[in-house]
Design a protein around this motif. Structure first.
Motif, PDB file in Angstrom:
ATOM      1  N   ALA A  43      -5.402   0.123   1.139  1.00 24.83           N
ATOM      2  CA  ALA A  43      -4.079   0.364   1.318  1.00 24.83           C
ATOM      3  C   ALA A  43      -2.935   1.694   1.497  1.00 24.83           C
ATOM      4  O   ALA A  43      -4.499   2.650   1.176  1.00 24.83           O
ATOM      5  N   VAL A  44      -2.364   1.484   2.254  1.00 25.22           N
ATOM      6  CA  VAL A  44      -1.438   2.091   2.417  1.00 25.22           C
ATOM      7  C   VAL A  44       0.200   2.238   1.879  1.00 25.22           C
ATOM      8  O   VAL A  44       0.374   0.735   2.570  1.00 25.22           O
ATOM      9  N   CYS A  45       0.375   3.355   1.222  1.00 26.44           N
ATOM     10  CA  CYS A  45       1.927   2.691   0.689  1.00 26.44           C
ATOM     11  C   CYS A  45       2.462   3.450   0.467  1.00 26.44           C
ATOM     12  O   CYS A  45       2.059   5.317   0.113  1.00 26.44           O
ATOM     13  N   THR A  46       3.648   3.478   0.582  1.00 28.25           N
ATOM     14  CA  THR A  46       4.919   5.045   0.450  1.00 28.25           C
ATOM     15  C   THR A  46       5.433   5.202  -1.798  1.00 28.25           C
ATOM     16  O   THR A  46       4.672   3.935  -2.242  1.00 28.25           O
ATOM     17  N   LEU A  47       6.031   5.794  -1.715  1.00 27.99           N
ATOM     18  CA  LEU A  47       5.757   6.299  -2.598  1.00 27.99           C
ATOM     19  C   LEU A  47       7.068   4.750  -3.394  1.00 27.99           C
ATOM     20  O   LEU A  47       7.950   4.940  -4.509  1.00 27.99           O
ATOM     21  N   ASN A  48       8.129   3.843  -2.364  1.00 24.40           N
ATOM     22  CA  ASN A  48       8.497   3.026  -3.140  1.00 24.40           C
ATOM     23  C   ASN A  48       8.424   2.111  -4.339  1.00 24.40           C
ATOM     24  O   ASN A  48       6.839   1.787  -4.255  1.00 24.40           O
ATOM     25  N   LYS A  49       9.080   2.118  -5.105  1.00 29.34           N
ATOM     26  CA  LYS A  49       8.579   1.848  -7.012  1.00 29.34           C
ATOM     27  C   LYS A  49       7.973  -0.035  -6.284  1.00 29.34           C
ATOM     28  O   LYS A  49       7.242   0.030  -7.370  1.00 29.34           O
ATOM     29  N   ARG A  50       7.986  -0.349  -5.710  1.00 31.68           N
ATOM     30  CA  ARG A  50       8.163  -2.089  -5.590  1.00 31.68           C
ATOM     31  C   ARG A  50       7.332  -1.936  -4.632  1.00 31.68           C
ATOM     32  O   ARG A  50       6.056  -2.658  -4.832  1.00 31.68           O
ATOM     33  N   GLN A  51       6.536  -1.313  -3.823  1.00 32.32           N
ATOM     34  CA  GLN A  51       5.829  -1.092  -3.552  1.00 32.32           C
ATOM     35  C   GLN A  51       4.788  -0.771  -3.844  1.00 32.32           C
ATOM     36  O   GLN A  51       3.423  -1.237  -3.775  1.00 32.32           O
ATOM     37  N   LEU A  52       4.372   0.533  -4.894  1.00 34.47           N
ATOM     38  CA  LEU A  52       3.636   1.059  -5.384  1.00 34.47           C
ATOM     39  C   LEU A  52       2.818  -0.188  -6.279  1.00 34.47           C
ATOM     40  O   LEU A  52       1.842  -0.257  -6.424  1.00 34.47           O
ATOM     41  N   LYS A  53       4.348  -0.685  -7.132  1.00 31.58           N
ATOM     42  CA  LYS A  53       3.486  -1.591  -8.296  1.00 31.58           C
ATOM     43  C   LYS A  53       3.326  -2.890  -7.006  1.00 31.58           C
ATOM     44  O   LYS A  53       2.111  -3.108  -7.892  1.00 31.58           O
ATOM     45  N   GLN A  54       2.974  -3.531  -6.477  1.00 26.23           N
ATOM     46  CA  GLN A  54       3.019  -4.396  -5.297  1.00 26.23           C
ATOM     47  C   GLN A  54       0.875  -3.896  -4.778  1.00 26.23           C
ATOM     48  O   GLN A  54      -0.184  -3.910  -5.121  1.00 26.23           O
ATOM     49  N   THR A  55       0.633  -2.570  -4.524  1.00 27.68           N
ATOM     50  CA  THR A  55       0.244  -1.824  -3.546  1.00 27.68           C
ATOM     51  C   THR A  55      -1.072  -1.830  -5.063  1.00 27.68           C
ATOM     52  O   THR A  55      -3.063  -1.611  -4.755  1.00 27.68           O
ATOM     53  N   LEU A  56      -1.105  -1.203  -6.024  1.00 25.69           N
ATOM     54  CA  LEU A  56      -1.620  -0.811  -7.510  1.00 25.69           C
ATOM     55  C   LEU A  56      -1.810  -1.525  -7.900  1.00 25.69           C
ATOM     56  O   LEU A  56      -3.424  -1.673  -8.651  1.00 25.69           O
ATOM     57  N   GLY A  57      -1.105  -2.514  -8.386  1.00 30.97           N
ATOM     58  CA  GLY A  57      -1.314  -3.879  -9.281  1.00 30.97           C
ATOM     59  C   GLY A  57      -1.879  -3.008 -10.374  1.00 30.97           C
ATOM     60  O   GLY A  57      -0.766  -2.105 -11.378  1.00 30.97           O
ATOM     61  N   THR A  58      -2.882  -3.659 -10.762  1.00 34.04           N
ATOM     62  CA  THR A  58      -2.532  -3.275 -12.511  1.00 34.04           C
ATOM     63  C   THR A  58      -4.463  -2.313 -13.031  1.00 34.04           C
ATOM     64  O   THR A  58      -4.775  -1.913 -14.514  1.00 34.04           O
ATOM     65  N   LEU A  59      -4.243  -1.334 -11.609  1.00 37.57           N
ATOM     66  CA  LEU A  59      -5.186  -0.523 -11.370  1.00 37.57           C
ATOM     67  C   LEU A  59      -4.403   0.269 -12.847  1.00 37.57           C
ATOM     68  O   LEU A  59      -3.358   1.050 -13.010  1.00 37.57           O
ATOM     69  N   LYS A  60      -5.580   0.824 -13.402  1.00 35.27           N
ATOM     70  CA  LYS A  60      -5.491   2.388 -15.135  1.00 35.27           C
ATOM     71  C   LYS A  60      -5.972   3.441 -14.661  1.00 35.27           C
ATOM     72  O   LYS A  60      -5.127   4.541 -15.173  1.00 35.27           O
ATOM     73  N   GLN A  61      -6.662   3.469 -13.657  1.00 30.75           N
ATOM     74  CA  GLN A  61      -7.630   4.521 -13.426  1.00 30.75           C
ATOM     75  C   GLN A  61      -8.427   5.447 -11.804  1.00 30.75           C
ATOM     76  O   GLN A  61      -8.696   4.014 -11.240  1.00 30.75           O
ATOM     77  N   ALA A  62      -7.818   6.369 -11.596  1.00 31.31           N
ATOM     78  CA  ALA A  62      -7.811   6.806  -9.819  1.00 31.31           C
ATOM     79  C   ALA A  62      -7.641   8.364 -10.212  1.00 31.31           C
ATOM     80  O   ALA A  62      -7.845   9.148 -10.615  1.00 31.31           O
TER      81      ALA A  62
END
Length: 107
Positions: A43-62
């Motif tokens: 995935a590719v996303c911007t730093l938009n809070k809504r887009q981050l939440k949708q893209t990262l979902g439940t991701l806890k570490q990276a």
């Protein structure tokens, strides 16, 4: 990166630079002989809070790396609320158009 032969890399391997100073390259398919690490973009996303939440979902570490980006790894990790490690890689960079993006990948 120190050799600075980025145009030659693009031409020889059929890859395109994401940004002028990012030193990250993309292609439409896997380039087996490329002389660097290879990742599959999920995935590719911007730093938009809504887009981050949708893209990262439940991701806890990276694993996070920044290239030609205004925020440090520590600041970005704090903003994204992610621990270090795991099999997800996030590259924060600036595109040719000057847009700040996060590229979410797996090895």
């Amino acid at each position: 990166m120190k050799a600075g032969c980025f145009a030659e890399l693009s031409q020889a391997y059929g890859v395109e630079a994401i940004g002028p100073n990012s030193h990250l390259f993309v292609s439409s398919g896997r380039v087996e002989q490329f002389p660097g690490r290879k990742f599959a973009i999920e995935a590719v996303c911007t730093l938009n809070k809504r887009q981050l939440k949708q893209t990262l979902g439940t991701l806890k570490q990276a694993n996070i790396a920044v290239r030609n980006f205004p925020i440090s790894v520590a600041e970005l990790r704090k903003r994204l609320k992610l621990r270090d490690g795991g099999d997800t890689y996030i590259f924060a960079t600036t595109t040719m158009e000057g847009e700040h993006v996060l590229i979410i990948c797996r090895k």
